[in-house]
Design a protein around this motif. Structure first.
Motif, PDB file in Angstrom:
ATOM      1  N   ARG A 164       0.848  -1.213   0.000  1.00  0.00           N
ATOM      2  CA  ARG A 164       0.000   0.000   0.000  1.00  0.00           C
ATOM      3  C   ARG A 164       0.871   1.245   0.000  1.00  0.00           C
ATOM      4  NH1 ARG A 164      -3.159  -3.149   3.689  1.00  0.00           N
ATOM      5  NH2 ARG A 164      -2.304  -2.025   5.481  1.00  0.00           N
ATOM      6  N   LEU A 165       2.023   1.144   0.628  1.00  0.00           N
ATOM      7  CA  LEU A 165       2.933   2.282   0.695  1.00  0.00           C
ATOM      8  C   LEU A 165       3.593   2.547  -0.654  1.00  0.00           C
ATOM      9  CD1 LEU A 165       4.341   4.270   2.765  1.00  0.00           C
ATOM     10  CD2 LEU A 165       6.144   2.558   2.911  1.00  0.00           C
ATOM     11  N   LEU A 166       4.031   1.491  -1.328  1.00  0.00           N
ATOM     12  CA  LEU A 166       4.742   1.654  -2.595  1.00  0.00           C
ATOM     13  C   LEU A 166       3.802   1.715  -3.796  1.00  0.00           C
ATOM     14  CD1 LEU A 166       7.152   1.041  -0.760  1.00  0.00           C
ATOM     15  CD2 LEU A 166       8.104  -0.380  -2.577  1.00  0.00           C
ATOM     16  N   ALA A 167       2.576   1.218  -3.625  1.00  0.00           N
ATOM     17  CA  ALA A 167       1.529   1.293  -4.650  1.00  0.00           C
ATOM     18  C   ALA A 167       2.008   0.855  -6.032  1.00  0.00           C
ATOM     19  CB  ALA A 167       0.966   2.715  -4.717  1.00  0.00           C
ATOM     20  N   PRO A 168       2.317  -0.442  -6.215  1.00  0.00           N
ATOM     21  CA  PRO A 168       2.745  -0.909  -7.540  1.00  0.00           C
ATOM     22  C   PRO A 168       1.633  -0.739  -8.565  1.00  0.00           C
ATOM     23  CG  PRO A 168       2.251  -2.763  -6.095  1.00  0.00           C
ATOM     24  CD  PRO A 168       2.220  -1.544  -5.234  1.00  0.00           C
ATOM     25  N   PRO A 169       1.985  -0.476  -9.827  1.00  0.00           N
ATOM     26  CA  PRO A 169       0.947  -0.343 -10.860  1.00  0.00           C
ATOM     27  C   PRO A 169       0.217  -1.662 -11.055  1.00  0.00           C
ATOM     28  CG  PRO A 169       3.139  -0.479 -11.849  1.00  0.00           C
ATOM     29  CD  PRO A 169       3.350  -0.350 -10.373  1.00  0.00           C
ATOM     30  N   LEU A 276       7.240  -4.609 -11.895  1.00  0.00           N
ATOM     31  CA  LEU A 276       8.619  -4.493 -11.419  1.00  0.00           C
ATOM     32  C   LEU A 276       9.038  -3.045 -11.197  1.00  0.00           C
ATOM     33  CD1 LEU A 276      10.484  -7.230 -13.479  1.00  0.00           C
ATOM     34  CD2 LEU A 276       9.168  -7.425 -11.372  1.00  0.00           C
ATOM     35  N   ALA A 277       8.299  -2.105 -11.787  1.00  0.00           N
ATOM     36  CA  ALA A 277       8.642  -0.698 -11.610  1.00  0.00           C
ATOM     37  C   ALA A 277       8.562  -0.269 -10.152  1.00  0.00           C
ATOM     38  CB  ALA A 277       7.716   0.178 -12.466  1.00  0.00           C
ATOM     39  N   ALA A 278       7.732  -0.968  -9.366  1.00  0.00           N
ATOM     40  CA  ALA A 278       7.577  -0.605  -7.954  1.00  0.00           C
ATOM     41  C   ALA A 278       8.236  -1.614  -7.027  1.00  0.00           C
ATOM     42  CB  ALA A 278       6.096  -0.470  -7.607  1.00  0.00           C
ATOM     43  N   ALA A 279       9.150  -2.409  -7.538  1.00  0.00           N
ATOM     44  CA  ALA A 279       9.800  -3.424  -6.707  1.00  0.00           C
ATOM     45  C   ALA A 279      10.695  -2.811  -5.634  1.00  0.00           C
ATOM     46  CB  ALA A 279      10.619  -4.372  -7.575  1.00  0.00           C
ATOM     47  N   ALA A 280      11.202  -1.613  -5.873  1.00  0.00           N
ATOM     48  CA  ALA A 280      12.122  -0.982  -4.913  1.00  0.00           C
ATOM     49  C   ALA A 280      11.954   0.530  -4.931  1.00  0.00           C
ATOM     50  CB  ALA A 280      13.564  -1.356  -5.238  1.00  0.00           C
ATOM     51  N   LEU A 297       4.097  -7.910  -4.644  1.00  0.00           N
ATOM     52  CA  LEU A 297       4.477  -7.246  -5.890  1.00  0.00           C
ATOM     53  C   LEU A 297       3.593  -7.704  -7.045  1.00  0.00           C
ATOM     54  CD1 LEU A 297       6.405  -5.346  -7.382  1.00  0.00           C
ATOM     55  CD2 LEU A 297       8.026  -7.237  -7.588  1.00  0.00           C
ATOM     56  N   GLY A 298       3.186  -8.973  -7.028  1.00  0.00           N
ATOM     57  CA  GLY A 298       2.363  -9.526  -8.101  1.00  0.00           C
ATOM     58  C   GLY A 298       3.219 -10.259  -9.102  1.00  0.00           C
ATOM     59  N   LEU A 299       3.645 -11.504  -8.741  1.00  0.00           N
ATOM     60  CA  LEU A 299       4.623 -12.225  -9.556  1.00  0.00           C
ATOM     61  C   LEU A 299       4.186 -13.634  -9.942  1.00  0.00           C
ATOM     62  CD1 LEU A 299       7.934 -11.303  -7.675  1.00  0.00           C
ATOM     63  CD2 LEU A 299       7.059 -10.299  -9.790  1.00  0.00           C
ATOM     64  N   ALA A 300       2.930 -14.005  -9.685  1.00  0.00           N
ATOM     65  CA  ALA A 300       2.509 -15.373  -9.981  1.00  0.00           C
ATOM     66  C   ALA A 300       2.616 -15.667 -11.476  1.00  0.00           C
ATOM     67  CB  ALA A 300       1.077 -15.593  -9.504  1.00  0.00           C
ATOM     68  N   GLN A 301       2.922 -16.909 -11.803  1.00  0.00           N
ATOM     69  CA  GLN A 301       3.116 -17.307 -13.195  1.00  0.00           C
ATOM     70  C   GLN A 301       1.920 -16.870 -14.047  1.00  0.00           C
ATOM     71  OE1 GLN A 301       2.256 -19.276 -15.805  1.00  0.00           O
ATOM     72  NE2 GLN A 301       4.093 -20.249 -16.608  1.00  0.00           N
ATOM     73  N   PRO A 302       2.153 -16.243 -15.210  1.00  0.00           N
ATOM     74  CA  PRO A 302       1.065 -15.606 -15.954  1.00  0.00           C
ATOM     75  C   PRO A 302      -0.029 -16.525 -16.475  1.00  0.00           C
ATOM     76  CG  PRO A 302       3.203 -14.785 -16.685  1.00  0.00           C
ATOM     77  CD  PRO A 302       3.469 -15.961 -15.804  1.00  0.00           C
ATOM     78  N   LEU A 303       0.229 -17.835 -16.584  1.00  0.00           N
ATOM     79  CA  LEU A 303      -0.799 -18.764 -17.067  1.00  0.00           C
ATOM     80  C   LEU A 303      -1.257 -19.735 -15.989  1.00  0.00           C
ATOM     81  CD1 LEU A 303       0.273 -19.683 -20.720  1.00  0.00           C
ATOM     82  CD2 LEU A 303      -1.613 -18.216 -19.980  1.00  0.00           C
ATOM     83  N   THR A 304      -0.316 -20.348 -15.282  1.00  0.00           N
ATOM     84  CA  THR A 304      -0.678 -21.348 -14.279  1.00  0.00           C
ATOM     85  C   THR A 304      -0.953 -20.744 -12.904  1.00  0.00           C
ATOM     86  OG1 THR A 304       1.613 -21.751 -13.600  1.00  0.00           O
ATOM     87  CG2 THR A 304       0.784 -23.022 -15.470  1.00  0.00           C
ATOM     88  N   ALA A 328      19.173  -0.737  -5.222  1.00  0.00           N
ATOM     89  CA  ALA A 328      18.464  -0.213  -6.389  1.00  0.00           C
ATOM     90  C   ALA A 328      18.528  -1.164  -7.575  1.00  0.00           C
ATOM     91  CB  ALA A 328      19.027   1.153  -6.786  1.00  0.00           C
ATOM     92  N   SER A 329      19.437  -2.131  -7.530  1.00  0.00           N
ATOM     93  CA  SER A 329      19.563  -3.089  -8.629  1.00  0.00           C
ATOM     94  C   SER A 329      18.542  -4.220  -8.534  1.00  0.00           C
ATOM     95  CB  SER A 329      20.974  -3.689  -8.655  1.00  0.00           C
ATOM     96  OG  SER A 329      21.192  -4.551  -7.532  1.00  0.00           O
ATOM     97  N   TYR A 330      17.771  -4.257  -7.456  1.00  0.00           N
ATOM     98  CA  TYR A 330      16.830  -5.362  -7.251  1.00  0.00           C
ATOM     99  C   TYR A 330      15.867  -5.566  -8.424  1.00  0.00           C
ATOM    100  CZ  TYR A 330      12.609  -7.666  -5.397  1.00  0.00           C
ATOM    101  OH  TYR A 330      11.494  -8.458  -5.233  1.00  0.00           O
ATOM    102  N   PRO A 331      15.172  -4.531  -8.926  1.00  0.00           N
ATOM    103  CA  PRO A 331      14.250  -4.769 -10.052  1.00  0.00           C
ATOM    104  C   PRO A 331      14.944  -5.359 -11.272  1.00  0.00           C
ATOM    105  CG  PRO A 331      13.826  -2.624  -9.056  1.00  0.00           C
ATOM    106  CD  PRO A 331      15.099  -3.130  -8.455  1.00  0.00           C
ATOM    107  N   ALA A 332      16.128  -4.850 -11.612  1.00  0.00           N
ATOM    108  CA  ALA A 332      16.852  -5.360 -12.782  1.00  0.00           C
ATOM    109  C   ALA A 332      17.324  -6.792 -12.547  1.00  0.00           C
ATOM    110  CB  ALA A 332      18.033  -4.461 -13.106  1.00  0.00           C
ATOM    111  N   ARG A 333      17.807  -7.080 -11.343  1.00  0.00           N
ATOM    112  CA  ARG A 333      18.242  -8.444 -11.019  1.00  0.00           C
ATOM    113  C   ARG A 333      17.062  -9.418 -11.114  1.00  0.00           C
ATOM    114  NH1 ARG A 333      22.838  -9.047  -6.940  1.00  0.00           N
ATOM    115  NH2 ARG A 333      24.052  -7.126  -7.056  1.00  0.00           N
TER     116      ARG A 333
END
Length: 428
Positions: A164-169, A276-280, A297-304, A328-333
């Motif tokens: 809620r604090l970081l409000a990912p898209p 991923l834009a709001a991962a960090a 963050l919302g990372l569940a497999q897109p189909l299963t 800051a490298s977390y999203p890219a990693r």
């Protein structure tokens, strides 16, 4: 006492308070939070995990883990002390036809897995403790449930307060789930299950908008439905319930546990690259920040919709970025991780398929158009398409890596180009 005389005293207390702070506060003790905490502790960090629940606790989940989970946990199946059901065949029903697909995976019970991972993380555990209000003090430290820390990791699921604090898209809404795990007579389960102990029975919805499941775990059964549209999940479960009872794949005396009132509902988000834009959110000096892992963050497999594996991976990758002094490298990693790279391809595949499923502008019936129409009819022949869909879904359900990724990227680029042409044709 004058202000200049107070300065040394205030400085002393500021240093002492900083010494009392932990390096990282993790909100949420599920697989994402415990994996993050374990990696951090092994790297020498002082970590506190806060969770409003006491462990072990019941967690709504089918309990499915795919093959890559063991590398992500740096753990072997033989090292896990809880109940573990390995399967080598997946039973998929699609468009009225049953398919037995050879593939591999495991099922666990979340009440056991989560407790094991958390208790062995080495972190300070603050269980039965709601996170409450999250704030930052004058020292730049996060303040959560009476704890203070330089880094704050949100791993508390879809409704995590850090999310809620970081409000990912959220470009798309969440998927809906109705699920129930209950104990049953082991002999009755063995007589009625479709295959071996632990082998999943999946009802893939005809429109591919979701699936339902029946998973035997010796004297436990886990059943449920998941749909892309949460408003459709109740009807999906009613249809699945009728099928399981009519086929006799669930003991007759367990019928009461399949009633709608016995089912529990929840929602969560599938992987979308935009998340991923709001991962960090990292401080300017790089010495602190807030981060999201797993379902927060919302990372569940897109189909299963597999969620445990991406939760563990994201927690570990986040910890590695913090330990490297490069939070800051977390999203890219995370985006570069092989599993997440596959998720990106599956996401593109899903979006491209959706674009092709929409009606297009009428095409000219020239020779080429006729040949293409014939090709489409061949590829959409019920038997060929049904077997291919069922096999592909079971294969993804097992967590197998996508083959020939460069070739897939090329094919996706062509498909996306054609999809844009169709969209332009509709707009014309």
């Amino acid at each position: 006492m004058e202000r200049r005389q107070l300065a040394p005293v205030l400085a002393y207390f500021s240093v002492e308070m900083a010494r009392d702070a932990v390096d990282v506060i993790v909100v949420g003790g599920g697989p994402a939070g415990s994996s993050c905490a374990r990696t951090l502790v092994r790297g020498g960090a002082r970590v506190a995990v806060v969770d409003r629940a006491t462990f072990p606790r019941v967690k709504l989940c089918g309990g499915w883990v795919s093959t890559p989970i063991w590398d992500a946990l740096a753990l072997g199946p033989k090292d896990y002390p809880g109940g573990l059901w390995e399967w080598t065949s997946c039973h998929v029903r699609y468009q009225g036809v049953d398919h037995a697909v050879a593939c591999r995976g495991w099922f666990i019970r979340r009440i056991e897995l989560d407790d094991f991972l958390l208790r062995t993380s080495g972190a300070e555990l603050h269980l039965g403790t709601p996170a409450g209000d999250i704030a930052r003090d004058s020292d730049g430290l996060w303040s959560v449930a009476g704890l203070r820390g330089r880094h704050l990791v949100g791993a508390g699921g879809t409704h995590c307060p850090v999310a809620r604090l970081l409000a990912p898209p959220r470009p798309m809404g969440p998927v809906g789930v109705q699920e129930h795990e209950f104990q049953a007579d082991a002999a009755a389960v063995a007589r009625t299950r479709i295959g071996g102990d632990g082998e999943p029975e999946l009802l893939l919805h005809d429109d591919l908008s979701g699936y339902s499941w029946n998973v035997p775990k010796t004297d436990w059964l886990n059943v449920g439905s998941g749909t892309a549209d949460p408003n459709e999940v109740r009807a999906a479960w009613q249809a699945a319930r009728a099928h399981f009872l009519e086929t006799g794949h669930i003991p007759a005396d367990a019928a009461a546990d399949l009633e709608p009132k016995a089912m529990k509902g929840y929602a969560y988000y599938l992987y979308d690259p935009a998340h991923l834009a709001a991962a960090a959110r990292v401080d300017a000096d790089g010495k602190g920040g807030a981060y999201l892992c797993g379902d927060s963050l919302g990372l569940a497999q897109p189909l299963t919709a597999e969620g445990i594996l991406p939760a563990v991976i994201s927690g570990r990758v986040c910890a590695e970025a913090i330990l490297a002094g490069a939070p800051a490298s977390y999203p890219a990693r995370l985006a570069a991780h092989p599993v997440m790279d596959d998720y990106r391809r599956v996401f593109r595949l899903r979006e491209t398929a959706a674009a092709f499923a929409r009606p297009s502008a009428p095409a000219r019936r020239d020779g080429g158009g006729t040949r293409r129409a014939r090709a489409r009819r061949l590829l959409s022949a019920p038997r060929l398409r049904g077997r291919a869909v069922a096999t592909g879904f079971a294969w993804m359900f097992s967590g197998a890596r996508l083959p020939a990724p460069k070739l897939i990227d090329l094919a996706l680029a062509v498909g996306e180009k054609w999809g844009r042409r169709r969209q332009d044709a509709r707009a014309a």
